[in-house]
Scaffold this motif. Structure first.
Motif, PDB file in Angstrom:
ATOM      1  N   ASP A 144      39.136  18.839  -1.440  1.00  0.00           N
ATOM      2  CA  ASP A 144      40.355  19.360  -2.061  1.00  0.00           C
ATOM      3  C   ASP A 144      41.558  18.432  -1.992  1.00  0.00           C
ATOM      4  N   VAL A 145      41.540  17.458  -1.092  1.00  0.00           N
ATOM      5  CA  VAL A 145      42.687  16.555  -0.963  1.00  0.00           C
ATOM      6  C   VAL A 145      42.175  15.112  -0.949  1.00  0.00           C
ATOM      7  N   PRO A 146      41.488  14.695  -2.012  1.00  0.00           N
ATOM      8  CA  PRO A 146      40.860  13.364  -2.009  1.00  0.00           C
ATOM      9  C   PRO A 146      41.869  12.229  -1.895  1.00  0.00           C
ATOM     10  N   GLU A 147      43.110  12.464  -2.339  1.00  0.00           N
ATOM     11  CA  GLU A 147      44.116  11.403  -2.248  1.00  0.00           C
ATOM     12  C   GLU A 147      44.409  11.032  -0.794  1.00  0.00           C
ATOM     13  N   VAL A 148      44.236  11.972   0.124  1.00  0.00           N
ATOM     14  CA  VAL A 148      44.372  11.683   1.557  1.00  0.00           C
ATOM     15  C   VAL A 148      43.052  11.162   2.112  1.00  0.00           C
ATOM     16  N   TYR A 149      41.975  11.858   1.802  1.00  0.00           N
ATOM     17  CA  TYR A 149      40.658  11.489   2.333  1.00  0.00           C
ATOM     18  C   TYR A 149      40.302  10.045   1.980  1.00  0.00           C
ATOM     19  N   ASN A 150      40.567   9.624   0.767  1.00  0.00           N
ATOM     20  CA  ASN A 150      40.188   8.275   0.323  1.00  0.00           C
ATOM     21  C   ASN A 150      41.024   7.184   0.980  1.00  0.00           C
ATOM     22  N   LYS A 151      42.203   7.537   1.483  1.00  0.00           N
ATOM     23  CA  LYS A 151      43.060   6.553   2.150  1.00  0.00           C
ATOM     24  C   LYS A 151      42.856   6.533   3.661  1.00  0.00           C
ATOM     25  N   ALA A 152      42.224   7.582   4.177  1.00  0.00           N
ATOM     26  CA  ALA A 152      42.119   7.725   5.635  1.00  0.00           C
ATOM     27  C   ALA A 152      41.152   6.696   6.216  1.00  0.00           C
ATOM     28  N   ALA A 153      41.660   5.897   7.147  1.00  0.00           N
ATOM     29  CA  ALA A 153      40.818   4.930   7.855  1.00  0.00           C
ATOM     30  C   ALA A 153      40.376   5.472   9.205  1.00  0.00           C
ATOM     31  N   TYR A 154      41.166   6.396   9.769  1.00  0.00           N
ATOM     32  CA  TYR A 154      40.881   6.930  11.094  1.00  0.00           C
ATOM     33  C   TYR A 154      41.268   8.410  11.151  1.00  0.00           C
TER      34      TYR A 154
END
Length: 517
Positions: A144-154
């Protein structure tokens, strides 16, 4: 004089207690912060506000130390579990802290729970499938929040973020790791199947260490803020629930600890992991040798606060309320009503519920309301509903570990004479109230003392707990509660089919209202 500090990074505040080596409280502080909620189920905190509370708390209690004659032997940490923060490649936050009380991952949790691997994931990790867990939160971000998930490194929780900021270390204790739903409690490593579910690699998660892990070398900017010397030894600690059991000396076989603060829980300790075939209770680590089995409830002190703010608003301006604590006044009002509230039942699921039903869509309700019932009946029913719910958790726990020989009760509610007696009456067994002050902080301090060799065994906590007071059940109340508790349980089951329907209705109109704003 030598000292130790136990710090608890909690849901609503950070507390720090300065102890001498006899376990006596020398100084105490409590710094609160905002919990941001909305109708979507969001329950978040600002990482910087918590970091500031941690440094302010440390500064306050350290100020009681005379560095010419005294020595700070260690600082050890407790923290709320099941918080999640996504970080970019530079360890900068992409989200606020998504707390255990956040229910936006409800759909993701339902999907995982109903999948072929749902029960298997629970049995591998000891964490029931619920929006509280990192497993479900990350799955929700992915969907639901791919804009965060795709940027998350950790990804990490609040304790790990604070320690990274203060010391530059990237590690998580086994206790907190075991609460994520992504850690295999039998293999003692991140679980491959859980990681596959989230799409997260081991490299994106902190290194897992034991509760006794030591570190030092606080960054200079924070030593200036706190006044803490760089050579002080810090200890990793564990999550607050496990340390609360330790802090009231509830780590032996057959001893159950009941805690009600903002939320609540019933927990027992075992020397090995224990799984419930019905998936109703958790199994988390205290250390690699001690395992905490129990059930948490969302709805404790927050429900009583709701009753105070919404059922008794008119009384806020009365002379009685101005003259005494509002919670004390409300319990006095509730005490005027007979046990069982003249047949008025309350399901306290204002924030969904964890154990034993594990349903983020659960909603609160009064049942049996008639013209004879007053607001006094309603507030007593609220208190009784919280206790009934805890009792259903105890029933599940007894199926797995057997009946406890003794029950200890702690938390904000434990100061109430009415609640202590009510707990004993509903449970039909004596309830003991330890004198221990801030049990999670004491538990953290005891872990710290064992880590640095001040004590040889965690069981030495019995020397620090202090006096206790025991409440005996009142047999005059048994018949009433024996009739009402089964009704309460049957109603919970019957309403379950409608919880999702009403929750979806509420979310739909909350989104419409938000869009119109």
């Amino acid at each position: 004089m030598d000292y130790v500090i136990g710090m608890d990074i909690g849901t609503t505040s950070t507390k720090a207690v300065l102890y001498n080596l006899a376990g006596n409280v020398i100084d105490y502080t409590n710094h609160s912060y905002e919990l941001y909620r909305d109708a979507t189920g969001m329950a978040e905190q600002e990482p910087e506000e918590i970091l500031e509370a941690v440094t302010a708390s440390l500064k306050k209690v350290i100020a009681s130390i005379n560095w010419q004659n005294d020595k700070l032997r260690t600082v050890s940490f407790s923290s709320a579990n099941q918080s999640l923060i996504a970080l970019d490649e530079n360890f900068q936050p992409l989200t606020r802290i998504i707390t255990w009380g956040d229910t936006r991952a409800a759909a993701a949790a339902t999907k995982i729970k109903n999948s072929a691997q749902g029960q298997d994931l629970y049995e591998r990790t000891g964490t029931p499938i619920h929006p509280m867990s990192s497993l479900c939160k990350i799955s929700w971000l992915k969907e639901d929040v791919p804009e965060v998930y795709n940027k998350a490194a950790y990804y990490c929780g609040i304790k790990e973020y604070v320690l990274y900021r203060l010391f530059g270390i990237w590690q998580m204790d086994v206790s907190v790791a075991s609460c994520t739903g992504m850690y295999n409690i039998f293999e003692l490593q991140w679980d491959d199947k859980a990681l596959a579910q989230t799409g997260v690699s081991k490299e994106q998660l902190p290194k897992v260490v034991d509760a006794y892990e030591q570190f030092s070398g606080m960054k200079e900017e924070y030593t200036k803020i706190t006044g803490c010397p760089q050579d002080v030894t810090f200890v990793q600690g564990a999550f607050d629930g496990a340390l609360s059991n330790l802090g009231v000396n509830a780590i032996d076989d057959g001893v159950a600890a009941v805690t009600i603060g903002t939320s609540g829980a019933i927990r027992m300790v075992s020397d090995h992991p224990v799984i419930d075939p019905k998936g109703r209770i958790f199994c988390y680590a205290l250390t690699k040798e001690l395992w905490v089995i129990g059930g948490p409830v969302n709805n404790g002190g927050t429900v009583f606060s709701w009753a105070k703010d919404n059922l008794f608003d008119a009384e806020k301006s009365t002379a009685d309320l101005l003259a005494k604590d509002s919670y004390d006044l409300l319990t006095e009002i509730a005490a005027q009503v007979p046990a069982g509230s003249d047949g008025l039942l309350f399901h306290p699921f204002l924030g969904g519920e964890r154990a034993p039903i594990w349903d983020a869509n659960a909603r609160g309700s009064f049942f049996g309301l008639t013209q004879m019932h007053t607001r006094a009946h309603m507030v007593r029913a609220v208190l009784e509903g919280i206790v009934y719910n805890l009792y259903t958790v105890l029933l599940a726990l007894e199926e797995v570990l057997g009946q406890p020989q003794s029950i200890l009760a702690t938390g904000g509610f434990a100061r109430s004479e009415l609640w202590r007696q009510m707990l004993s009456d509903v449970f039909e067994r004596p309830v003991t109230i330890p004198q221990a002050f801030e049990s999670s902080c004491l538990g953290a301090a005891v872990v710290g003392m064992k880590s640095i060799g001040v004590i040889d065994d965690l069981a030495e906590v019995k020397n620090f707990v202090g006096e206790t007071e025991t409440y005996a059940p009142n047999p005059d109340h048994f018949d009433v509660y024996r009739e009402l508790v089964p009704i309460y349980i049957r109603l919970t089951r019957q309403l379950k089919t409608e919880y999702q329907t009403i929750a979806e209705f509420q979310r739909k109109y909350a989104q419409k209202d938000s869009a119109s704003d």
